[in-house]
Design a protein around this motif. Sequence first.
Motif, PDB file in Angstrom:
ATOM      1  N   VAL A  11      -1.387   7.559   0.579  1.00  0.00           N
ATOM      2  CA  VAL A  11      -0.986   6.562  -0.402  1.00  0.00           C
ATOM      3  C   VAL A  11      -0.541   7.219  -1.709  1.00  0.00           C
ATOM      4  CG1 VAL A  11      -3.274   6.276  -1.439  1.00  0.00           C
ATOM      5  CG2 VAL A  11      -1.701   4.338  -1.372  1.00  0.00           C
ATOM      6  N   ASN A  12       0.365   6.575  -2.409  1.00  0.00           N
ATOM      7  CA  ASN A  12       0.819   7.059  -3.713  1.00  0.00           C
ATOM      8  C   ASN A  12      -0.110   6.515  -4.797  1.00  0.00           C
ATOM      9  OD1 ASN A  12       2.144   7.517  -6.162  1.00  0.00           O
ATOM     10  ND2 ASN A  12       4.162   7.294  -5.251  1.00  0.00           N
ATOM     11  N   PRO A  13      -0.879   7.374  -5.477  1.00  0.00           N
ATOM     12  CA  PRO A  13      -1.835   6.892  -6.489  1.00  0.00           C
ATOM     13  C   PRO A  13      -1.170   6.337  -7.744  1.00  0.00           C
ATOM     14  CG  PRO A  13      -1.763   9.283  -6.504  1.00  0.00           C
ATOM     15  CD  PRO A  13      -0.923   8.833  -5.331  1.00  0.00           C
ATOM     16  N   TYR A  14       0.157   6.524  -7.870  1.00  0.00           N
ATOM     17  CA  TYR A  14       0.864   5.982  -9.028  1.00  0.00           C
ATOM     18  C   TYR A  14       1.303   4.538  -8.809  1.00  0.00           C
ATOM     19  CZ  TYR A  14       1.004  10.658 -11.023  1.00  0.00           C
ATOM     20  OH  TYR A  14       0.653  11.871 -11.547  1.00  0.00           O
ATOM     21  N   PRO A 217      -2.932  -4.605   8.671  1.00  0.00           N
ATOM     22  CA  PRO A 217      -1.641  -5.223   8.323  1.00  0.00           C
ATOM     23  C   PRO A 217      -1.594  -5.790   6.908  1.00  0.00           C
ATOM     24  CG  PRO A 217      -2.247  -5.806  10.556  1.00  0.00           C
ATOM     25  CD  PRO A 217      -3.430  -5.071   9.970  1.00  0.00           C
ATOM     26  N   LYS A 218      -2.677  -6.396   6.453  1.00  0.00           N
ATOM     27  CA  LYS A 218      -2.700  -6.962   5.103  1.00  0.00           C
ATOM     28  C   LYS A 218      -2.598  -5.864   4.048  1.00  0.00           C
ATOM     29  CE  LYS A 218      -5.453  -9.976   2.085  1.00  0.00           C
ATOM     30  NZ  LYS A 218      -5.621  -9.010   0.976  1.00  0.00           N
ATOM     31  N   GLU A 219      -3.383  -4.798   4.222  1.00  0.00           N
ATOM     32  CA  GLU A 219      -3.342  -3.681   3.278  1.00  0.00           C
ATOM     33  C   GLU A 219      -1.977  -3.003   3.286  1.00  0.00           C
ATOM     34  OE1 GLU A 219      -8.018  -2.210   3.520  1.00  0.00           O
ATOM     35  OE2 GLU A 219      -6.529  -1.489   4.976  1.00  0.00           O
ATOM     36  N   LEU A 220      -1.411  -2.867   4.478  1.00  0.00           N
ATOM     37  CA  LEU A 220      -0.106  -2.223   4.588  1.00  0.00           C
ATOM     38  C   LEU A 220       0.965  -3.034   3.871  1.00  0.00           C
ATOM     39  CD1 LEU A 220       1.317   0.223   5.791  1.00  0.00           C
ATOM     40  CD2 LEU A 220       1.753  -1.134   7.854  1.00  0.00           C
ATOM     41  N   GLY A 221       0.897  -4.357   4.018  1.00  0.00           N
ATOM     42  CA  GLY A 221       1.856  -5.217   3.332  1.00  0.00           C
ATOM     43  C   GLY A 221       1.711  -5.130   1.830  1.00  0.00           C
ATOM     44  N   GLU A 222       0.475  -5.124   1.340  1.00  0.00           N
ATOM     45  CA  GLU A 222       0.233  -5.029  -0.095  1.00  0.00           C
ATOM     46  C   GLU A 222       0.697  -3.676  -0.632  1.00  0.00           C
ATOM     47  OE1 GLU A 222      -3.909  -5.755  -0.545  1.00  0.00           O
ATOM     48  OE2 GLU A 222      -3.732  -7.930  -0.275  1.00  0.00           O
ATOM     49  N   TYR A 223       0.448  -2.620   0.146  1.00  0.00           N
ATOM     50  CA  TYR A 223       0.877  -1.296  -0.313  1.00  0.00           C
ATOM     51  C   TYR A 223       2.392  -1.187  -0.345  1.00  0.00           C
ATOM     52  CZ  TYR A 223       1.770   3.680  -0.618  1.00  0.00           C
ATOM     53  OH  TYR A 223       2.245   4.910  -1.002  1.00  0.00           O
ATOM     54  N   TRP A 224       3.046  -1.703   0.709  1.00  0.00           N
ATOM     55  CA  TRP A 224       4.500  -1.643   0.748  1.00  0.00           C
ATOM     56  C   TRP A 224       5.109  -2.374  -0.444  1.00  0.00           C
ATOM     57  CZ3 TRP A 224       8.497   0.854   1.795  1.00  0.00           C
ATOM     58  CH2 TRP A 224       9.747   0.250   1.904  1.00  0.00           C
ATOM     59  N   GLU A 225       4.553  -3.537  -0.796  1.00  0.00           N
ATOM     60  CA  GLU A 225       5.051  -4.287  -1.940  1.00  0.00           C
ATOM     61  C   GLU A 225       4.819  -3.506  -3.234  1.00  0.00           C
ATOM     62  OE1 GLU A 225       6.975  -7.330  -3.900  1.00  0.00           O
ATOM     63  OE2 GLU A 225       6.763  -6.979  -1.749  1.00  0.00           O
ATOM     64  N   SER A 226       3.648  -2.890  -3.343  1.00  0.00           N
ATOM     65  CA  SER A 226       3.338  -2.098  -4.530  1.00  0.00           C
ATOM     66  C   SER A 226       4.238  -0.873  -4.624  1.00  0.00           C
ATOM     67  CB  SER A 226       1.858  -1.667  -4.486  1.00  0.00           C
ATOM     68  OG  SER A 226       1.484  -0.996  -5.662  1.00  0.00           O
ATOM     69  N   LEU A 227       4.501  -0.242  -3.491  1.00  0.00           N
ATOM     70  CA  LEU A 227       5.374   0.933  -3.475  1.00  0.00           C
ATOM     71  C   LEU A 227       6.804   0.548  -3.830  1.00  0.00           C
ATOM     72  CD1 LEU A 227       5.572   3.971  -2.878  1.00  0.00           C
ATOM     73  CD2 LEU A 227       6.031   3.389  -0.490  1.00  0.00           C
ATOM     74  N   LYS A 228       7.240  -0.607  -3.324  1.00  0.00           N
ATOM     75  CA  LYS A 228       8.571  -1.100  -3.658  1.00  0.00           C
ATOM     76  C   LYS A 228       8.699  -1.330  -5.157  1.00  0.00           C
ATOM     77  CE  LYS A 228      11.793  -4.906  -2.735  1.00  0.00           C
ATOM     78  NZ  LYS A 228      11.894  -5.309  -4.177  1.00  0.00           N
TER      79      LYS A 228
END
Length: 300
Positions: A11-14, A217-228
Amino acid sequence: MGTEGIQDKYVNPYTDFGFKLLFGTAMNKELLISFLNALLFKEETVKDVTYLNAEHLDTQEYDRRAVFDVYCENEKGEKFLVEMQRGEQQFFKDRSVYYATFPIREQSQRGKWDYELKAVYIIGILNFTFNDTDEDYFHHEVKLVDLYTHKVFYDKLTFIYLEMPKFNKKEDELESMFDKWLFVLRNLSSLFERPRALQNRVFDRLFEAAEIAKFNPKELGEYWESLKNFRDWYSVMSTQLKKGREEGLKEGLEKGLQEGLEKGRKEECFKNAKKMKQAGIASDVIAQVTGLSMGEIASL
């Protein structure tokens, strides 16, 4: 939500999600404890932390685009506000001082109270630099100091700023836990395997928690949105920086051209004035023709 575009292993900590996952969740609080001890005390001084409600800090909505907060206290009642600041704000030092007042004022008590306070630590992990005078000076520890004695006047209020772009140690240069933590924060999202220098229980937990493949899946979706959101922000900032540099270059070229033309015109005036002076023409006439001062003509 699919995994398209996600190629990193960790994960990207930023990102908001990454920072909160590693430092802002009860199941990973040992990571926060280790980081605080490595940064502030160089020993196992903090034994436990309790997460407090960051909403008490009255964080403004516009701050959420650039700042992620973790607010907690240790077993001694000392307060810690840890921020990941991925973008520079014009008055970010003012902001730090402003938010320091909240954990201080929260300690007020009803009835009789002698004003004794617990220590407050404001920690800023900065994805930018604010001091370019020294490339090696990235760890700032600020306290109230008596300017006459140069001694700490009040030791219960501490501001820590880490200019992460300046931390460039390689794996074989890591010595302390402080070095290792900064290396992780700076490089985690670009690692594809765990460095040998980070082989202990705390980092066992960190790399386990940070592995994207283990997200549900929920965490992955939240991370993808945060990364975007992070990538969108980074793109905007990069574009603005490039635009500013191009505008500055254009202004510099125009200014340089104008200065060059002015210098050439001045040199031509001196050349003509010198010839006129050699021809015996009066200085006041030369001044009228060339625009030079009488002093400049006299120096020829």
